[in-house]
Design a protein around this motif. Structure first.
Motif, PDB file in Angstrom:
ATOM      1  N   MET A 129       0.844  -1.194   0.000  1.00  0.00           N
ATOM      2  CA  MET A 129       0.000   0.000   0.000  1.00  0.00           C
ATOM      3  C   MET A 129       0.883   1.249   0.000  1.00  0.00           C
ATOM      4  N   GLU A 130       0.468   2.226  -0.738  1.00  0.00           N
ATOM      5  CA  GLU A 130       1.204   3.488  -0.832  1.00  0.00           C
ATOM      6  C   GLU A 130       0.947   4.298   0.434  1.00  0.00           C
ATOM      7  N   VAL A 131       1.998   4.510   1.221  1.00  0.00           N
ATOM      8  CA  VAL A 131       1.891   5.222   2.487  1.00  0.00           C
ATOM      9  C   VAL A 131       3.083   6.155   2.622  1.00  0.00           C
ATOM     10  N   GLU A 132       2.829   7.388   3.071  1.00  0.00           N
ATOM     11  CA  GLU A 132       3.911   8.343   3.313  1.00  0.00           C
ATOM     12  C   GLU A 132       4.954   7.727   4.240  1.00  0.00           C
ATOM     13  N   HIS A 133       6.209   8.045   4.014  1.00  0.00           N
ATOM     14  CA  HIS A 133       7.295   7.462   4.803  1.00  0.00           C
ATOM     15  C   HIS A 133       7.112   7.720   6.307  1.00  0.00           C
ATOM     16  N   GLY A 134       6.764   8.941   6.687  1.00  0.00           N
ATOM     17  CA  GLY A 134       6.582   9.269   8.103  1.00  0.00           C
ATOM     18  C   GLY A 134       5.446   8.488   8.745  1.00  0.00           C
ATOM     19  N   ILE A 135       4.366   8.277   7.999  1.00  0.00           N
ATOM     20  CA  ILE A 135       3.235   7.492   8.495  1.00  0.00           C
ATOM     21  C   ILE A 135       3.668   6.041   8.680  1.00  0.00           C
ATOM     22  N   LYS A 136       4.415   5.535   7.700  1.00  0.00           N
ATOM     23  CA  LYS A 136       4.910   4.160   7.763  1.00  0.00           C
ATOM     24  C   LYS A 136       5.774   3.958   9.003  1.00  0.00           C
ATOM     25  N   GLU A 137       6.689   4.880   9.281  1.00  0.00           N
ATOM     26  CA  GLU A 137       7.541   4.783  10.476  1.00  0.00           C
ATOM     27  C   GLU A 137       6.705   4.789  11.746  1.00  0.00           C
ATOM     28  N   PHE A 138       5.705   5.664  11.788  1.00  0.00           N
ATOM     29  CA  PHE A 138       4.812   5.776  12.941  1.00  0.00           C
ATOM     30  C   PHE A 138       4.101   4.443  13.190  1.00  0.00           C
TER      31      PHE A 138
END
Length: 118
Positions: free
Chosen positions: A48-57
């Protein structure tokens, strides 16, 4: 009101997330919130396409204490009712997408500068 991880995983969203994990061929891990596990599955397994910062969170969430998880998921988005329609999701992909969007919305409201450095 303090809740254990087991109690949190017995809430309706986590019950449905557990069912969707099983439907996707995954083994639910009771040491993690099932909704977080499903979000991670969406990011890792179906790309799934997810912003890098969201993914880290999201990747950090399995290490959170129960109280922090409870606060994050249970506090309203903006003081009113949320438009988080997870009940309508009928596939693991749909529920994972709804959970990730909810987490992203919560981050931008409760931590407005979290993504500003990107």
């Amino acid at each position: 009101m303090k809740k254990t991880l087991e109690e949190l995983n017995n809430l309706p969203l986590n019950n449905k997330s557990r069912e969707m994990l099983i439907c996707a061929g995954e083994e639910p891990d009771s040491s993690c919130l099932y909704c977080v596990q499903l979000a991670i599955w969406g990011i890792d397994k179906i790309d799934m396409e997810v912003e890098h910062g969201i993914k880290e969170f999201i990747y950090a969430m399995p290490k959170w204490r129960e109280a922090r998880l409870m606060n994050f998921f249970m506090l309203p988005l903006d003081g009113s009712e949320s438009d988080f329609n997870w009940e309508d999701a009928s596939t693991p992909e749909g529920l994972a997408e709804a959970i990730i969007k909810f987490i992203e919305d919560k981050i931008t409201i409760h931590f407005p500068f979290y993504l500003s450095a990107e």
